[in-house]
Design an enzyme around this catalytic site. Structure first.
Site, PDB file in Angstrom:
ATOM      1  N   LYS A  25     -17.006 -18.396 -12.992  1.00  0.00           N
ATOM      2  CA  LYS A  25     -17.112 -18.937 -11.624  1.00  0.00           C
ATOM      3  C   LYS A  25     -15.901 -18.515 -10.785  1.00  0.00           C
ATOM      4  O   LYS A  25     -16.049 -18.040  -9.669  1.00  0.00           O
ATOM      5  CB  LYS A  25     -17.163 -20.481 -11.643  1.00  0.00           C
ATOM      6  CG  LYS A  25     -18.312 -21.067 -12.429  1.00  0.00           C
ATOM      7  CD  LYS A  25     -18.332 -22.581 -12.362  1.00  0.00           C
ATOM      8  CE  LYS A  25     -17.128 -23.247 -13.028  1.00  0.00           C
ATOM      9  NZ  LYS A  25     -17.034 -23.030 -14.481  1.00  0.00           N
ATOM     10  N   ARG A  57     -19.607 -31.435  -9.795  1.00  0.00           N
ATOM     11  CA  ARG A  57     -19.705 -31.315 -11.241  1.00  0.00           C
ATOM     12  C   ARG A  57     -20.496 -32.467 -11.844  1.00  0.00           C
ATOM     13  O   ARG A  57     -20.673 -32.525 -13.061  1.00  0.00           O
ATOM     14  CB  ARG A  57     -18.289 -31.381 -11.804  1.00  0.00           C
ATOM     15  CG  ARG A  57     -17.884 -30.167 -12.554  1.00  0.00           C
ATOM     16  CD  ARG A  57     -16.490 -30.457 -13.060  1.00  0.00           C
ATOM     17  NE  ARG A  57     -16.099 -29.527 -14.041  1.00  0.00           N
ATOM     18  CZ  ARG A  57     -15.433 -28.413 -13.770  1.00  0.00           C
ATOM     19  NH1 ARG A  57     -15.125 -28.094 -12.548  1.00  0.00           N
ATOM     20  NH2 ARG A  57     -15.087 -27.625 -14.745  1.00  0.00           N
ATOM     21  N   ARG A 111      -4.258 -21.557 -20.972  1.00  0.00           N
ATOM     22  CA  ARG A 111      -4.344 -22.935 -20.468  1.00  0.00           C
ATOM     23  C   ARG A 111      -4.486 -23.918 -21.623  1.00  0.00           C
ATOM     24  O   ARG A 111      -5.182 -23.638 -22.588  1.00  0.00           O
ATOM     25  CB  ARG A 111      -5.564 -23.061 -19.537  1.00  0.00           C
ATOM     26  CG  ARG A 111      -5.253 -22.788 -18.101  1.00  0.00           C
ATOM     27  CD  ARG A 111      -6.474 -22.641 -17.221  1.00  0.00           C
ATOM     28  NE  ARG A 111      -7.546 -23.604 -17.429  1.00  0.00           N
ATOM     29  CZ  ARG A 111      -8.705 -23.586 -16.760  1.00  0.00           C
ATOM     30  NH1 ARG A 111      -8.928 -22.656 -15.859  1.00  0.00           N
ATOM     31  NH2 ARG A 111      -9.634 -24.469 -17.007  1.00  0.00           N
ATOM     32  N   ARG A 164      -8.650 -15.717 -22.258  1.00  0.00           N
ATOM     33  CA  ARG A 164      -8.262 -15.882 -20.851  1.00  0.00           C
ATOM     34  C   ARG A 164      -6.762 -16.162 -20.746  1.00  0.00           C
ATOM     35  O   ARG A 164      -6.184 -16.896 -21.532  1.00  0.00           O
ATOM     36  CB  ARG A 164      -9.018 -17.045 -20.216  1.00  0.00           C
ATOM     37  CG  ARG A 164      -8.471 -17.324 -18.812  1.00  0.00           C
ATOM     38  CD  ARG A 164      -9.351 -18.156 -17.959  1.00  0.00           C
ATOM     39  NE  ARG A 164      -9.594 -19.459 -18.510  1.00  0.00           N
ATOM     40  CZ  ARG A 164     -10.402 -20.341 -17.932  1.00  0.00           C
ATOM     41  NH1 ARG A 164     -11.038 -20.017 -16.830  1.00  0.00           N
ATOM     42  NH2 ARG A 164     -10.581 -21.513 -18.478  1.00  0.00           N
ATOM     43  N   ARG A 222     -15.334 -29.643 -23.499  1.00  0.00           N
ATOM     44  CA  ARG A 222     -15.712 -29.317 -22.113  1.00  0.00           C
ATOM     45  C   ARG A 222     -17.163 -28.866 -22.038  1.00  0.00           C
ATOM     46  O   ARG A 222     -17.865 -29.166 -21.080  1.00  0.00           O
ATOM     47  CB  ARG A 222     -14.788 -28.223 -21.566  1.00  0.00           C
ATOM     48  CG  ARG A 222     -13.402 -28.761 -21.238  1.00  0.00           C
ATOM     49  CD  ARG A 222     -12.385 -27.648 -21.079  1.00  0.00           C
ATOM     50  NE  ARG A 222     -12.630 -26.785 -19.953  1.00  0.00           N
ATOM     51  CZ  ARG A 222     -12.066 -25.595 -19.799  1.00  0.00           C
ATOM     52  NH1 ARG A 222     -11.227 -25.138 -20.717  1.00  0.00           N
ATOM     53  NH2 ARG A 222     -12.331 -24.873 -18.744  1.00  0.00           N
TER      54      ARG A 222
HETATM   55  P1  AP5 Z   1     -13.251 -17.606 -15.261  1.00  0.00           P
HETATM   56  O1  AP5 Z   1     -13.662 -16.870 -14.030  1.00  0.00           O
HETATM   57  O2  AP5 Z   1     -11.858 -18.119 -15.335  1.00  0.00           O
HETATM   58  O3  AP5 Z   1     -14.331 -18.757 -15.579  1.00  0.00           O
HETATM   59  P2  AP5 Z   1     -14.583 -20.169 -14.902  1.00  0.00           P
HETATM   60  O4  AP5 Z   1     -16.059 -20.357 -14.888  1.00  0.00           O
HETATM   61  O5  AP5 Z   1     -13.841 -20.267 -13.599  1.00  0.00           O
HETATM   62  O6  AP5 Z   1     -13.948 -21.098 -16.025  1.00  0.00           O
HETATM   63  P3  AP5 Z   1     -13.052 -22.404 -15.894  1.00  0.00           P
HETATM   64  O7  AP5 Z   1     -12.501 -22.700 -17.248  1.00  0.00           O
HETATM   65  O8  AP5 Z   1     -12.076 -22.263 -14.771  1.00  0.00           O
HETATM   66  O9  AP5 Z   1     -14.122 -23.422 -15.556  1.00  0.00           O
HETATM   67  P4  AP5 Z   1     -14.029 -24.901 -15.697  1.00  0.00           P
HETATM   68  O10 AP5 Z   1     -15.161 -25.236 -14.814  1.00  0.00           O
HETATM   69  O11 AP5 Z   1     -14.100 -25.465 -17.042  1.00  0.00           O
HETATM   70  O12 AP5 Z   1     -12.523 -25.237 -15.261  1.00  0.00           O
HETATM   71  P5  AP5 Z   1     -11.899 -25.710 -13.883  1.00  0.00           P
HETATM   72  O13 AP5 Z   1     -10.616 -25.031 -13.701  1.00  0.00           O
HETATM   73  O14 AP5 Z   1     -12.915 -25.690 -12.803  1.00  0.00           O
HETATM   74  O15 AP5 Z   1     -13.560 -16.658 -16.502  1.00  0.00           O
HETATM   75  C1  AP5 Z   1     -13.227 -17.054 -17.820  1.00  0.00           C
HETATM   76  C2  AP5 Z   1     -12.610 -15.872 -18.591  1.00  0.00           C
HETATM   77  O16 AP5 Z   1     -13.619 -14.905 -18.820  1.00  0.00           O
HETATM   78  C3  AP5 Z   1     -11.494 -15.138 -17.809  1.00  0.00           C
HETATM   79  O17 AP5 Z   1     -10.509 -14.718 -18.713  1.00  0.00           O
HETATM   80  C4  AP5 Z   1     -12.198 -13.949 -17.164  1.00  0.00           C
HETATM   81  O18 AP5 Z   1     -11.324 -12.863 -16.973  1.00  0.00           O
HETATM   82  C5  AP5 Z   1     -13.293 -13.661 -18.181  1.00  0.00           C
HETATM   83  N1  AP5 Z   1     -14.533 -13.200 -17.575  1.00  0.00           N
HETATM   84  C6  AP5 Z   1     -15.094 -13.633 -16.403  1.00  0.00           C
HETATM   85  N2  AP5 Z   1     -16.250 -12.975 -16.166  1.00  0.00           N
HETATM   86  C7  AP5 Z   1     -16.433 -12.140 -17.233  1.00  0.00           C
HETATM   87  C8  AP5 Z   1     -17.452 -11.211 -17.581  1.00  0.00           C
HETATM   88  N3  AP5 Z   1     -18.524 -11.010 -16.796  1.00  0.00           N
HETATM   89  N4  AP5 Z   1     -17.293 -10.529 -18.748  1.00  0.00           N
HETATM   90  C9  AP5 Z   1     -16.208 -10.717 -19.548  1.00  0.00           C
HETATM   91  N5  AP5 Z   1     -15.218 -11.575 -19.274  1.00  0.00           N
HETATM   92  C10 AP5 Z   1     -15.329 -12.281 -18.126  1.00  0.00           C
HETATM   93  O19 AP5 Z   1     -11.625 -27.256 -14.232  1.00  0.00           O
HETATM   94  C11 AP5 Z   1     -10.682 -27.635 -15.216  1.00  0.00           C
HETATM   95  C12 AP5 Z   1     -10.752 -29.129 -15.431  1.00  0.00           C
HETATM   96  O20 AP5 Z   1     -10.436 -29.824 -14.182  1.00  0.00           O
HETATM   97  C13 AP5 Z   1     -12.114 -29.682 -15.837  1.00  0.00           C
HETATM   98  O21 AP5 Z   1     -12.320 -29.593 -17.228  1.00  0.00           O
HETATM   99  C14 AP5 Z   1     -12.017 -31.128 -15.336  1.00  0.00           C
HETATM  100  O22 AP5 Z   1     -11.276 -31.920 -16.223  1.00  0.00           O
HETATM  101  C15 AP5 Z   1     -11.221 -30.999 -14.049  1.00  0.00           C
HETATM  102  N6  AP5 Z   1     -12.108 -30.841 -12.882  1.00  0.00           N
HETATM  103  C16 AP5 Z   1     -12.242 -29.750 -12.091  1.00  0.00           C
HETATM  104  N7  AP5 Z   1     -13.161 -29.951 -11.131  1.00  0.00           N
HETATM  105  C17 AP5 Z   1     -13.634 -31.217 -11.323  1.00  0.00           C
HETATM  106  C18 AP5 Z   1     -14.618 -31.998 -10.671  1.00  0.00           C
HETATM  107  N8  AP5 Z   1     -15.326 -31.522  -9.641  1.00  0.00           N
HETATM  108  N9  AP5 Z   1     -14.857 -33.257 -11.143  1.00  0.00           N
HETATM  109  C19 AP5 Z   1     -14.156 -33.755 -12.165  1.00  0.00           C
HETATM  110  N10 AP5 Z   1     -13.219 -33.056 -12.843  1.00  0.00           N
HETATM  111  C20 AP5 Z   1     -12.952 -31.802 -12.429  1.00  0.00           C
HETATM  112 MG    MG Z   2     -12.186 -21.429 -12.954  1.00  0.00          MG
END
Ligand code: AP5
Ligand code: MG
Length: 221
Positions: A13, A88, A160, A127, A171
């Site tokens: 994402k 979410r 991370r 990552r 997660r």
């Molecule tokens: P990346 O682009 O980083 O993936 P992502 O979907 O953004 O993953 P996140 O871990 O950031 O998602 P998340 O939703 O769990 O965490 P968030 O930070 O939002 O890609 C992942 C890896 O793969 C990278 O290394 C990239 O280079 C690689 N990659 C990407 N595309 C690829 C491809 N096509 N092929 C190969 N490799 C690829 O949230 C973190 C925490 O915050 C949550 O767990 C929660 O506790 C809290 N939080 C955040 N938002 C909320 C909310 N709205 N409500 C409640 N809690 C929340």
């Molecule tokens: Mg992300």
């Protein structure tokens, strides 16, 4: 254009939102990045969020909804934005729908980046994140120019805390229970599009731009 990115943790994402943001000239708003910046700065919000994030749990809806509503009211969001990691939960989505409706508007596209669980755990361990500017890299698929250093701001890259395999499993559980139902929610709103997130990053991006129906549009700068 107002876009939501849906998908499991690690689906890509953030990677795709960053590219869409550049191409269409609209801000990329990642709730995860906002929480991590607050954790790093030791703010009250950061201390509260850390207790949930480190366990792989969601930060409570009231905290998150207020944060996003405030952010999308800012001047730079007047032509649209990409929400990455929000909503979410169904209550978060309902709050967003209500708030936008009160302003006479709605979400244009919800992009679901589809990646099966098996691929997620392997992807996450590779990552590397910059906790200073939010940039994301991968040890195999998206290497920085200099190992361990962010290309954009020069800070050190880290694994991370919540990318450790046990936390990733938690997660994923939370994703299936609380976030995946949003796919149906936005399907019913007629704004859902699904892209195959297992393809390479360029192909995923091409599929997204095609789906957005804006291949010929490029941002002003
Ligand atoms: P990346 O682009 O980083 O993936 P992502 O979907 O953004 O993953 P996140 O871990 O950031 O998602 P998340 O939703 O769990 O965490 P968030 O930070 O939002 O890609 C992942 C890896 O793969 C990278 O290394 C990239 O280079 C690689 N990659 C990407 N595309 C690829 C491809 N096509 N092929 C190969 N490799 C690829 O949230 C973190 C925490 O915050 C949550 O767990 C929660 O506790 C809290 N939080 C955040 N938002 C909320 C909310 N709205 N409500 C409640 N809690 C929340
Ligand atoms: Mg992300």
């Amino acid at each position: 254009m107002k876009i939501i990115m849906l998908g499991a943790p690690g689906a890509g994402k953030g990677t795709q939102a960053e590219r869409i943001s550049k191409k269409y000239g609209i801000p990329h708003i990642s709730t995860g990045d906002i929480f991590r910046a607050n954790i790093k700065a030791g703010t009250e919000l950061g201390i509260k969020a850390k207790a949930y994030i480190d366990k792989g749990l969601l930060v409570p809806d009231d905290v998150t909804v207020d944060l996003v509503m405030d952010r999308i009211s800012q001047e730079d969001c007047k032509n649209g934005y990409i929400l990455d990691g929000f909503p979410r939960t169904i209550p978060q989505a309902e709050s967003l729908t209500r708030a936008l409706k009160a302003r006479g508007t709605s979400i244009d596209h919800a992009v679901d980046v589809d990646v099966p669980d098996e691929s997620i755990i392997a992807r996450m361990s590779g990552r590397r994140a910059c906790l200073t500017c939010g940039a994301t890299y991968h040890t195999v698929y998206a290497k920085p120019a200099k190992e361990g250093i962010c290309d954009k701001c020069g800070a050190s890259l880290v694994l991370r805390e919540d990318d450790k395999p046990e936390t990733v499993k938690q997660r994923l559980l939370v994703y299936h229970e609380q976030t995946k139902p949003l796919i149906d929610y936005y399907r019913k709103e007629n704004v859902l599009c699904t892209v195959d997130g297992t393809q390479d990053m360029e192909k995923v991006f091409l599929d997204i731009t095609k789906t957005l129906g804006c291949l010929l549009y490029t941002s002003p700068s």
